[in-house]
Design a protein around this motif. Structure first.
Motif, PDB file in Angstrom:
ATOM      1  N   ALA A 144      -5.769   3.032   0.372  1.00 46.37           N
ATOM      2  CA  ALA A 144      -4.559   2.152   0.424  1.00 46.37           C
ATOM      3  C   ALA A 144      -4.381   1.358   1.262  1.00 46.37           C
ATOM      4  O   ALA A 144      -4.166   0.107   1.334  1.00 46.37           O
ATOM      5  CB  ALA A 144      -3.197   2.930   0.214  1.00 46.37           C
TER       6      ALA A 144
ATOM      7  N   TYR B 275      -6.078  -2.114  -0.433  1.00 49.28           N
ATOM      8  CA  TYR B 275      -4.945  -2.374  -1.322  1.00 49.28           C
ATOM      9  C   TYR B 275      -5.051  -3.735  -1.797  1.00 49.28           C
ATOM     10  O   TYR B 275      -4.938  -4.187  -3.102  1.00 49.28           O
ATOM     11  CB  TYR B 275      -3.758  -2.109  -0.907  1.00 49.28           C
TER      12      TYR B 275
ATOM     13  N   ARG C 277       0.876  -1.205   0.119  1.00 46.37           N
ATOM     14  CA  ARG C 277       0.005   0.032  -0.083  1.00 46.37           C
ATOM     15  C   ARG C 277       0.884   1.249   0.065  1.00 46.37           C
ATOM     16  O   ARG C 277       0.599   2.166  -0.772  1.00 46.37           O
ATOM     17  CB  ARG C 277      -1.027  -0.053   1.289  1.00 46.37           C
TER      18      ARG C 277
END
Length: 427
Positions: free
Chosen positions: A40, A44, A3
């Motif tokens: 993220a 992710y 991420r």
């Protein structure tokens, strides 16, 4: 890549497009950057798994997602954060992959041709593995990839963890883990491996690596301090349940599920109301979750009936023995020491041997426990649980060196809650 890597590369690529660092800071609002960070952190792994499954290419999926984050950092400050940021990123990455497919003239591949309209491709009618993340984990266990990188590759590609975090789970340096992952991805590219879903007959041979990665993910989530730790634990539990349902005749899948459920049952009792660490022996069993204990025992019994002994089943049996204190008020240390002896016979890693020493001391053999710790290899010197156990065992044996061992443990401990507990032990 992970991420953080996706966001970092996104910022780098935005800079390469002509944005100076000062302009970046002025352009990217705190809200947009925070939204990108949150997506993220939370999504992710799902995004990479989905893209890699659709396109059968992990490296391309990671690159496309990095570009999508770059686009988000460009557009969200001006246009506002979309209502569904994860879907926005998925669509942006999907468009990037489509563009790349056209650019390299791969349109003769039927799988790519089916994607040339801007619509999302439909999943195959028959899937061996019903979850994209778990499917990608089985893909990462491809026999052409070195076995020692199977689980780390899953943690990075599917769950979005970085090399430093992954290294802590496997007791290697971050640099060594980063090199393993780089070599693995280079091998994937050089061999032209397509991320094809494995057939059902291939799954049992790849299961051990998948279970190892799930266990590592739960362990990392269990010891993390930030809020995503809950997500990582829950995701590991979800994947463990799914693996057991997918391969119900594989005892180790049930063993891992039992192990994680026993650990999860005690999570609320691990820290008191003030956030102070409470060791297992000092926890009030009334605070353990009975529903999870029952589910763990059922999973362990299912594994036992299959008569396929394995390491996760032994570890789960150790945790099951600890759970007996909820009913009897006593911990069966002698039985636990025997179980650790069996575990060490088959898998003599540092954690198992340290656990065996503690169990021996608690069952009335502190001198034997000290001797066992003394015999451990040099790498134990950098392992914080070794020094915690050594301090405990030396104290029980009445031997010198306890204070020094606690100090070494403090120096190797990152978690401030555990460090505060250890500092209190110095008194």
């Amino acid at each position: 890549m992970g991420r953080a890597g996706a966001l970092r590369i996104g910022r780098q690529r935005r800079g390469a497009a002509g944005y100076a660092a000062a302009d970046e800071r002025a352009c990217v609002s705190d809200g947009a950057a925070a939204a990108a960070e949150r997506v993220a952190r939370e999504s992710y792994g799902r995004l990479v798994a989905r893209l890699a499954w659709q396109w059968r290419d992990l490296a391309a999926a990671e690159d496309a997602l990095a570009d999508a984050f770059a686009a988000a950092l460009r557009h969200w400050p001006e246009q506002g954060v979309p209502d569904a940021p994860e879907a926005w990123l998925a669509a942006a990455a999907h468009r990037r992959l489509l563009h790349h497919a056209r650019h390299v003239r791969l349109t003769l591949d039927p799988r790519v041709t089916a994607l040339l309209d801007e619509a999302e491709p439909e999943a195959p009618e028959r899937q061996t593995v019903p979850d994209a993340r778990l499917q990608l984990m089985f893909v990462c266990a491809h026999p052409a990839i070195e076995a020692n990188v199977h689980a780390p590759l899953m943690l990075q590609a599917v769950l979005g963890l970085n090399a430093k975090v992954i290294a802590s789970a496997f007791l290697v340096s971050p640099a060594a883990m980063a090199q393993r992952l780089v070599r693995a991805k280079a091998r994937i590219r050089e061999a032209g491996l397509r991320f094809e879903a494995p057939e059902a007959r291939e799954l049992p041979a790849r299961l051990a690596a998948v279970l190892e990665a799930i266990y590592a993910a739960y362990t990392l989530g269990r010891h993390a301090l930030d809020s995503p730790a809950d997500d990582l634990r829950e995701e590991a539990l979800f994947l463990a349940r799914l693996a057991a349902q997918l391969l119900p005749r594989q005892a180790e899948a049930w063993g891992l599920l039992a192990l994680l459920l026993h650990a999860e049952s005690r999570r609320a009792a691990q820290f008191d109301a003030e956030g102070r660490f409470v060791p297992l022996a000092a926890q009030d069993p009334a605070g353990w979750r009975d529903d999870l204990i029952r589910e763990a025992e059922a999973a362990l019994w299912t594994a036992a009936k299959l008569r396929q002994p394995g390491l996760f089943q032994i570890e789960a049996a150790i945790q099951s023995a600890h759970a007996q204190r909820r009913a009897t008020g006593q911990t069966p240390w002698r039985a636990i020491a025997q179980l650790y002896g069996v575990l060490v016979q088959h898998h003599a890693n540092l954690g198992a041997r340290v656990g065996q020493a503690v169990a021996l001391a608690e069952s009335g053999e502190p001198a034997a426990a000290v001797a066992l710790l003394d015999a451990l290899p040099l790498e134990a010197a950098g392992y914080a649980p070794y020094w915690v156990a050594r301090a405990h065992v030396l104290g029980m044996a009445g031997a010198p060196g306890r204070q020094a061992a606690v100090q070494r443990a403090i120096g190797l401990t990152d978690d401030p809650r555990l460090r505060d507990f250890l500092v209190a032990q110095l008194g």
